[in-house]
Design a protein around this motif. Sequence first.
Motif, PDB file in Angstrom:
ATOM      1  N   ARG A 259       0.809  -1.217   0.000  1.00 26.50           N
ATOM      2  CA  ARG A 259       0.000   0.000   0.000  1.00 26.50           C
ATOM      3  C   ARG A 259       0.838   1.262   0.000  1.00 26.50           C
ATOM      4  N   HIS A 264       0.427   0.187  -5.120  1.00 25.07           N
ATOM      5  CA  HIS A 264      -0.696   0.988  -4.626  1.00 25.07           C
ATOM      6  C   HIS A 264      -1.186   1.911  -5.739  1.00 25.07           C
ATOM      7  N   GLU A 295      -6.878  -2.005   1.267  1.00 26.15           N
ATOM      8  CA  GLU A 295      -6.882  -0.591   0.919  1.00 26.15           C
ATOM      9  C   GLU A 295      -7.974   0.140   1.705  1.00 26.15           C
TER      10      GLU A 295
END
Length: 456
Positions: A259, A264, A295
Amino acid sequence: MEPDLFTAAAEERQASDPSASPLAVRMRPRTLDEVFGQKHLLKPGSPLRRLVGEGSGGPAGASSVILWGPPGIGKTTLAYVVSQATQKRFVELSAITAGVKEVRAVIEGARRASGGYGKETVLFLDEIHRFSKAQQDSLLPAVENRWVTLIAATTENPYFSIISPLLSRSLLLTLESLTDDDLRGLLHRALTEERGLGGAVTLPQDAEDHILRISGGDARRALTALEAAAGAAIAKGEQEITLETVEEAVDRAAVRYDRDGDQHYDVASALIKSIRGSDVDAALHYLARMIEAGEDPRFIARRLMISASEDIGLADPTALPTAVAAAQAVAMIGFPEAALTLSHATIALALAPKSNAATLAIQAARADVRNGLAGAVPAHLRDGHYKGAAELGHAQGYVYPHDVPGGIAAQQYAPDEVKDKEYYRPTRYGAEARYADVVEKVRERLHGPERPPAKG
């Protein structure tokens, strides 16, 4: 039968054999100092600290507390800690399964316990927003007379879901989502403490990261996954919980997704480009990857709102309201249910007709402004609501459009430098075809049929 007898029996069984309880129960904090996250509520002198009698201010005055926040962040835990710290009976009900009859039984039991044994009661009511107005009304006498300390939990905005009389008598505490650092601390404690796994296994970084991803910020889910993976590792005679063991235990493949790294942005970009390209199946694939990677659903919702204006615009005027509604719903319900809302919005946007005319229009207008094309506002459009405006010629000669047949007054609106610019160039896709016809007629009324060629 008194509800607290069941609680007492459960606590006695846990004390004699801690392993009989799930890991999430065994690792439940016993004091406020053991709570992970919610630092804004745990500062010295905070209402929550005073509720348990800490600090010079003494107990907080409210006899009812409402905990508002997403699932799995410790609402039940805080209620339990309050009951332990104040040495009160702890009775838990869920608004999903309980009704007025059950609530009244608990209140009556609390009155008997208080009168007969001098023992006060904490009533934890989960998902209070599911109670009707009449059901919530049934709680008021107990709150007003302090027969119980009510701690109610909700995932929905209490100003919309809880009746005003109960809300006004309550201390409202807003809980924040747990961070990865909060969950890591919780996992490390569970791995090392005797009431947890007692150091029986270790958890390498990649396996820990995967547990964090699949937990979605939910502490209970993280501990449940850890317990399942630890059990699988021990059964195989291993002292380390590998990534493969976690995958097997929770029956979910690890998503190769950082992330904080390139993926990401790559996956988020692919989601938006798939929506722009109207490939609904690809869009759903990337949405699923983002969800499975843990997420933040609010980040996904923000990207969808941007896409609705950037790539769809007036080709489907319902696209932006759909995306905004999805973002609002996501903020109220959180994962896992928010996945359904994000899917709904993603499908709607992917299948909507596309137009970037609104995007190109504001880009062109901003470019002209940056390049110095920002001339004086025409005098007849300037503010005339002050003394001396008329002498300056401000607002003089302005034609009020509502006084003109058709509601369009043929007068100059833009500064001289850009009066011939046509920034908005609608497509003929979807609903924007109507706007293309309208804008052509409007421009003809404003500038006349012999208007000069449009400038880009």
